[in-house]
Scaffold this motif. Structure first.
Motif, PDB file in Angstrom:
ATOM      1  N   PRO A   1       0.795  -1.229   0.000  1.00 53.84           N
ATOM      2  CA  PRO A   1       0.000   0.000   0.000  1.00 53.84           C
ATOM      3  C   PRO A   1       0.827   1.279   0.000  1.00 53.84           C
ATOM      4  O   PRO A   1       0.461   2.254  -0.632  1.00 53.84           O
TER       5      PRO A   1
ATOM      6  N   SER B   1       0.514   4.100  -2.909  1.00 55.91           N
ATOM      7  CA  SER B   1       0.068   5.459  -2.605  1.00 55.91           C
ATOM      8  C   SER B   1       0.876   6.482  -3.397  1.00 55.91           C
ATOM      9  O   SER B   1       0.343   7.489  -3.848  1.00 55.91           O
TER      10      SER B   1
ATOM     11  N   GLU C   1      -0.371   6.728  -7.011  1.00 52.77           N
ATOM     12  CA  GLU C   1      -1.614   7.486  -7.172  1.00 52.77           C
ATOM     13  C   GLU C   1      -1.407   8.988  -6.981  1.00 52.77           C
ATOM     14  O   GLU C   1      -2.319   9.773  -7.205  1.00 52.77           O
TER      15      GLU C   1
END
Length: 88
Positions: free
Chosen positions: A27, A31, A34
């Protein structure tokens, strides 16, 4: 057969980095991927890589641009940087 560095990814060895690799490979890394979708970087006046100061954020920001554009961004950024004095 694993190299010495590859051995650090095993969870059953002393000094393992397996959990850290999973964190950065999961994750946390996604992140950064994105970032350009959720933040309007061209409109930003200042981008700061606060975390560990290792350039991880900057590398994700520059990832989608060609070398010429990255050079322009880094040259402009460097020219505008000012030393920061941290008082103890």
């Amino acid at each position: 057969m694993l190299t010495e560095t590859g051995t650090l990814l095993r969870s059953d060895v002393e000094g393992t980095m397996a959990a850290l690799a999973l964190r950065y490979g999961g994750p946390f890394y996604r992140s950064f991927a994105e970032l350009t979708r959720v933040v309007d970087l061209p409109a930003a006046r200042v981008v700061v890589d606060v975390a560990a100061g290792n350039g991880a954020l900057l590398s994700r920001v520059l990832h989608d641009w060609d070398d010429e554009r990255c050079h322009t961004i880094l040259t402009t950024t460097t020219a505008r940087c000012r030393p920061v004095r941290v008082s103890s």
